[in-house]
Design a protein around this motif. Structure first.
Motif, PDB file in Angstrom:
ATOM      1  N   LYS A   4       0.842  -1.200   0.000  1.00  0.00           N
ATOM      2  CA  LYS A   4       0.000   0.000   0.000  1.00  0.00           C
ATOM      3  C   LYS A   4       0.877   1.249   0.000  1.00  0.00           C
ATOM      4  N   ILE A   5       1.894   1.246   0.849  1.00  0.00           N
ATOM      5  CA  ILE A   5       2.885   2.318   0.897  1.00  0.00           C
ATOM      6  C   ILE A   5       4.248   1.666   1.103  1.00  0.00           C
ATOM      7  N   PRO A   6       5.164   1.769   0.143  1.00  0.00           N
ATOM      8  CA  PRO A   6       6.493   1.195   0.353  1.00  0.00           C
ATOM      9  C   PRO A   6       7.273   2.012   1.383  1.00  0.00           C
ATOM     10  N   VAL A   7       7.671   1.360   2.452  1.00  0.00           N
ATOM     11  CA  VAL A   7       8.352   2.035   3.563  1.00  0.00           C
ATOM     12  C   VAL A   7       9.737   1.428   3.774  1.00  0.00           C
ATOM     13  N   LYS A   8      10.710   2.281   4.019  1.00  0.00           N
ATOM     14  CA  LYS A   8      12.051   1.814   4.374  1.00  0.00           C
ATOM     15  C   LYS A   8      12.458   2.470   5.685  1.00  0.00           C
ATOM     16  N   VAL A   9      12.835   1.650   6.648  1.00  0.00           N
ATOM     17  CA  VAL A   9      13.265   2.156   7.949  1.00  0.00           C
ATOM     18  C   VAL A   9      14.740   2.532   7.873  1.00  0.00           C
ATOM     19  N   VAL A  10      15.046   3.779   8.184  1.00  0.00           N
ATOM     20  CA  VAL A  10      16.419   4.286   8.171  1.00  0.00           C
ATOM     21  C   VAL A  10      16.959   4.256   9.603  1.00  0.00           C
ATOM     22  N   THR A  11      18.111   3.643   9.798  1.00  0.00           N
ATOM     23  CA  THR A  11      18.720   3.581  11.126  1.00  0.00           C
ATOM     24  C   THR A  11      19.473   4.873  11.430  1.00  0.00           C
ATOM     25  N   TRP A  12      19.781   5.075  12.711  1.00  0.00           N
ATOM     26  CA  TRP A  12      20.580   6.236  13.105  1.00  0.00           C
ATOM     27  C   TRP A  12      21.946   6.199  12.408  1.00  0.00           C
ATOM     28  N   MET A  32      11.400   6.166   6.698  1.00  0.00           N
ATOM     29  CA  MET A  32      11.082   6.382   8.107  1.00  0.00           C
ATOM     30  C   MET A  32      12.385   6.675   8.849  1.00  0.00           C
ATOM     31  N   TYR A  33      12.635   7.955   9.090  1.00  0.00           N
ATOM     32  CA  TYR A  33      13.864   8.358   9.760  1.00  0.00           C
ATOM     33  C   TYR A  33      13.725   8.197  11.275  1.00  0.00           C
ATOM     34  N   PRO A  34      14.840   7.975  11.968  1.00  0.00           N
ATOM     35  CA  PRO A  34      14.751   7.713  13.411  1.00  0.00           C
ATOM     36  C   PRO A  34      14.190   8.873  14.221  1.00  0.00           C
ATOM     37  N   TRP A  35      14.262  10.095  13.672  1.00  0.00           N
ATOM     38  CA  TRP A  35      13.704  11.228  14.419  1.00  0.00           C
ATOM     39  C   TRP A  35      12.190  11.342  14.278  1.00  0.00           C
ATOM     40  N   ASN A  36      11.579  10.471  13.467  1.00  0.00           N
ATOM     41  CA  ASN A  36      10.118  10.439  13.498  1.00  0.00           C
ATOM     42  C   ASN A  36       9.554   9.016  13.432  1.00  0.00           C
ATOM     43  N   TYR A  37      10.264   8.080  14.099  1.00  0.00           N
ATOM     44  CA  TYR A  37       9.744   6.716  14.217  1.00  0.00           C
ATOM     45  C   TYR A  37       8.342   6.707  14.840  1.00  0.00           C
ATOM     46  N   TRP A  38       8.208   7.406  15.968  1.00  0.00           N
ATOM     47  CA  TRP A  38       6.946   7.353  16.706  1.00  0.00           C
ATOM     48  C   TRP A  38       5.804   7.944  15.876  1.00  0.00           C
TER      49      TRP A  38
END
Length: 211
Positions: free
Chosen positions: A6-14, A153-159
Protein backbone atom coordinates in the motif's frame (compact mmCIF):
# COMPACT_ATOMS: atom_id res chain seq x y z
CA UNK A 1 2.08 -14.39 -5.61
CA UNK A 2 3.26 -10.78 -5.82
CA UNK A 3 2.29 -8.61 -2.85
CA UNK A 4 1.55 -5.00 -3.78
CA UNK A 5 2.49 -2.69 -0.93
CA UNK A 6 0.00 0.00 0.00
CA UNK A 7 2.89 2.32 0.90
CA UNK A 8 6.49 1.20 0.35
CA UNK A 9 8.35 2.03 3.56
CA UNK A 10 12.05 1.81 4.37
CA UNK A 11 13.27 2.16 7.95
CA UNK A 12 16.42 4.29 8.17
CA UNK A 13 18.72 3.58 11.13
CA UNK A 14 20.58 6.24 13.11
CA UNK A 15 23.89 4.91 11.77
CA UNK A 16 22.74 5.21 8.17
CA UNK A 17 21.32 8.70 8.71
CA UNK A 18 24.67 9.80 10.15
CA UNK A 19 26.47 8.17 7.19
CA UNK A 20 24.27 10.02 4.69
CA UNK A 21 24.64 13.35 6.50
CA UNK A 22 28.41 12.96 6.71
CA UNK A 23 28.59 12.06 3.02
CA UNK A 24 26.49 15.12 2.24
CA UNK A 25 28.86 17.37 4.18
CA UNK A 26 31.85 15.97 2.31
CA UNK A 27 30.20 16.60 -1.05
CA UNK A 28 29.62 20.22 -0.07
CA UNK A 29 33.25 20.59 0.97
CA UNK A 30 34.60 18.90 -2.15
CA UNK A 31 32.58 21.31 -4.30
CA UNK A 32 34.52 24.24 -2.87
CA UNK A 33 31.40 25.97 -1.58
CA UNK A 34 32.23 27.75 1.68
CA UNK A 35 29.22 27.66 4.00
CA UNK A 36 28.81 30.49 6.51
CA UNK A 37 25.28 29.72 7.71
CA UNK A 38 23.16 26.57 7.59
CA UNK A 39 19.37 26.89 7.47
CA UNK A 40 17.59 23.70 8.53
CA UNK A 41 14.12 22.99 7.16
CA UNK A 42 12.18 21.98 10.27
CA UNK A 43 11.38 19.42 11.19
CA UNK A 44 12.99 16.85 8.91
CA UNK A 45 16.17 18.78 8.22
CA UNK A 46 17.08 19.58 11.82
CA UNK A 47 19.21 16.51 12.57
CA UNK A 48 20.98 16.32 9.17
CA UNK A 49 21.71 20.06 9.38
CA UNK A 50 23.33 19.69 12.80
CA UNK A 51 25.50 16.80 11.62
CA UNK A 52 26.56 18.66 8.47
CA UNK A 53 27.37 21.71 10.59
CA UNK A 54 29.52 19.57 12.85
CA UNK A 55 31.44 17.97 9.96
CA UNK A 56 31.98 21.30 8.18
CA UNK A 57 32.70 23.30 11.34
CA UNK A 58 29.82 25.72 10.72
CA UNK A 59 28.80 27.48 13.93
CA UNK A 60 25.66 29.29 12.77
CA UNK A 61 22.60 27.07 12.30
CA UNK A 62 19.13 28.55 11.85
CA UNK A 63 15.80 26.93 11.05
CA UNK A 64 12.50 27.61 9.34
CA UNK A 65 9.34 25.58 9.86
CA UNK A 66 7.66 24.40 6.69
CA UNK A 67 4.49 22.32 6.67
CA UNK A 68 3.79 19.99 3.78
CA UNK A 69 3.91 16.37 4.94
CA UNK A 70 1.56 16.88 7.91
CA UNK A 71 0.81 13.17 8.09
CA UNK A 72 2.92 10.18 7.10
CA UNK A 73 2.81 9.70 3.30
CA UNK A 74 0.04 12.33 3.04
CA UNK A 75 0.88 15.92 2.19
CA UNK A 76 -1.11 19.13 2.07
CA UNK A 77 -1.79 20.62 -1.39
CA UNK A 78 0.71 23.42 -0.88
CA UNK A 79 3.83 23.75 1.26
CA UNK A 80 3.83 26.78 3.55
CA UNK A 81 6.09 28.52 6.05
CA UNK A 82 4.41 28.35 9.44
CA UNK A 83 6.40 30.99 11.35
CA UNK A 84 7.74 33.76 9.16
CA UNK A 85 10.56 36.06 10.26
CA UNK A 86 13.29 38.19 8.72
CA UNK A 87 16.98 38.72 9.41
CA UNK A 88 20.07 39.81 7.51
CA UNK A 89 22.59 37.33 6.16
CA UNK A 90 24.12 39.94 3.88
CA UNK A 91 27.55 38.87 2.72
CA UNK A 92 26.99 35.26 3.87
CA UNK A 93 26.83 32.00 1.96
CA UNK A 94 23.81 29.97 3.08
CA UNK A 95 23.10 26.25 2.79
CA UNK A 96 19.48 25.13 3.16
CA UNK A 97 19.23 21.52 4.38
CA UNK A 98 16.32 19.07 4.47
CA UNK A 99 16.23 15.31 4.92
CA UNK A 100 14.81 14.48 1.48
CA UNK A 101 13.48 16.06 -1.70
CA UNK A 102 10.27 14.19 -2.40
CA UNK A 103 7.97 16.51 -4.33
CA UNK A 104 10.59 19.27 -4.07
CA UNK A 105 7.95 21.75 -2.89
CA UNK A 106 9.35 22.23 0.61
CA UNK A 107 12.89 22.86 -0.58
CA UNK A 108 11.81 25.26 -3.33
CA UNK A 109 9.75 27.22 -0.81
CA UNK A 110 12.57 27.19 1.73
CA UNK A 111 15.09 28.53 -0.77
CA UNK A 112 12.73 31.29 -1.92
CA UNK A 113 12.00 32.22 1.69
CA UNK A 114 15.69 32.45 2.58
CA UNK A 115 16.42 34.60 -0.48
CA UNK A 116 13.56 37.01 0.21
CA UNK A 117 13.71 37.18 4.01
CA UNK A 118 17.40 36.66 4.85
CA UNK A 119 19.14 38.17 1.78
CA UNK A 120 22.36 36.09 1.77
CA UNK A 121 24.95 36.51 -0.96
CA UNK A 122 24.48 32.93 -2.19
CA UNK A 123 21.93 30.20 -1.34
CA UNK A 124 22.47 26.54 -2.14
CA UNK A 125 20.37 23.52 -1.19
CA UNK A 126 21.22 20.07 0.16
CA UNK A 127 19.43 16.88 1.21
CA UNK A 128 20.43 13.45 2.45
CA UNK A 129 18.26 11.81 -0.20
CA UNK A 130 16.75 12.91 -3.50
CA UNK A 131 13.90 11.06 -5.24
CA UNK A 132 14.70 11.69 -8.90
CA UNK A 133 11.41 10.32 -10.21
CA UNK A 134 9.20 12.43 -7.94
CA UNK A 135 10.88 15.74 -7.16
CA UNK A 136 10.22 18.70 -9.45
CA UNK A 137 13.62 20.21 -8.63
CA UNK A 138 17.09 18.93 -7.82
CA UNK A 139 19.08 20.14 -4.80
CA UNK A 140 22.59 21.43 -5.37
CA UNK A 141 23.94 18.63 -3.18
CA UNK A 142 22.54 15.27 -2.13
CA UNK A 143 24.12 12.16 -0.65
CA UNK A 144 21.90 9.47 -2.16
CA UNK A 145 19.80 9.21 -5.30
CA UNK A 146 16.50 7.32 -4.98
CA UNK A 147 14.85 6.09 -8.17
CA UNK A 148 11.57 4.65 -6.87
CA UNK A 149 9.24 6.54 -4.56
CA UNK A 150 9.53 5.27 -1.00
CA UNK A 151 8.50 6.62 2.37
CA UNK A 152 11.69 6.78 4.39
CA UNK A 153 11.08 6.38 8.11
CA UNK A 154 13.86 8.36 9.76
CA UNK A 155 14.75 7.71 13.41
CA UNK A 156 13.70 11.23 14.42
CA UNK A 157 10.12 10.44 13.50
CA UNK A 158 9.74 6.72 14.22
CA UNK A 159 6.95 7.35 16.71
CA UNK A 160 5.00 9.76 14.51
CA UNK A 161 5.28 7.55 11.43
CA UNK A 162 4.45 4.37 13.33
CA UNK A 163 1.34 5.92 14.87
CA UNK A 164 0.13 7.22 11.51
CA UNK A 165 0.85 3.99 9.64
CA UNK A 166 -0.79 1.82 12.30
CA UNK A 167 -3.78 4.17 12.29
CA UNK A 168 -4.11 3.71 8.51
CA UNK A 169 -4.28 -0.06 9.00
CA UNK A 170 -6.84 0.19 11.79
CA UNK A 171 -9.00 2.62 9.82
CA UNK A 172 -9.01 0.27 6.86
CA UNK A 173 -9.33 -3.04 8.69
CA UNK A 174 -11.52 -1.92 11.55
CA UNK A 175 -10.93 -3.65 14.87
CA UNK A 176 -7.70 -5.64 14.95
CA UNK A 177 -7.74 -8.33 17.58
CA UNK A 178 -4.05 -8.47 18.56
CA UNK A 179 -0.70 -6.71 18.29
CA UNK A 180 0.61 -9.77 16.44
CA UNK A 181 -2.07 -9.35 13.79
CA UNK A 182 -1.28 -5.64 13.53
CA UNK A 183 2.42 -6.35 13.08
CA UNK A 184 1.64 -8.82 10.26
CA UNK A 185 -0.59 -6.25 8.59
CA UNK A 186 2.17 -3.65 8.99
CA UNK A 187 4.76 -5.83 7.25
CA UNK A 188 2.30 -6.86 4.52
CA UNK A 189 1.16 -3.28 3.87
CA UNK A 190 4.48 -1.46 4.07
CA UNK A 191 7.19 -4.07 3.53
CA UNK A 192 9.05 -3.02 6.67
CA UNK A 193 9.51 -4.39 10.16
CA UNK A 194 8.25 -1.90 12.79
CA UNK A 195 11.22 -0.15 14.47
CA UNK A 196 9.11 0.23 17.64
CA UNK A 197 6.99 -2.56 19.07
CA UNK A 198 3.30 -2.47 18.23
CA UNK A 199 2.48 -2.74 21.94
CA UNK A 200 4.37 0.48 22.67
CA UNK A 201 2.71 2.24 19.75
CA UNK A 202 -0.76 1.22 20.89
CA UNK A 203 -0.03 2.49 24.40
CA UNK A 204 1.15 5.82 22.99
CA UNK A 205 -1.87 6.07 20.70
CA UNK A 206 -4.13 5.57 23.71
CA UNK A 207 -2.21 8.21 25.66
CA UNK A 208 -2.61 10.70 22.79
CA UNK A 209 -6.32 9.95 22.46
CA UNK A 210 -5.91 8.30 19.05
CA UNK A 211 -7.20 4.92 20.17
Amino acid sequence: MVIVLKIPVKVVTWDYAVKLSTSLARKVRESGYKVDVIVAVARGGLVPARIVADVLGVMDVLSIKIEHWVETASHTPQAKVKYSYTLSLEGKNALVIDDITDTGDSMDLAKDFVVKNFSPSVVKTATMQHIVTASKSTPDFYAEEVKEWTWFMYPWNYWEDMINLVSKIMNEKGKVTSSEELEKEFVDSYGAVPPISIEEILREMKYRGKL
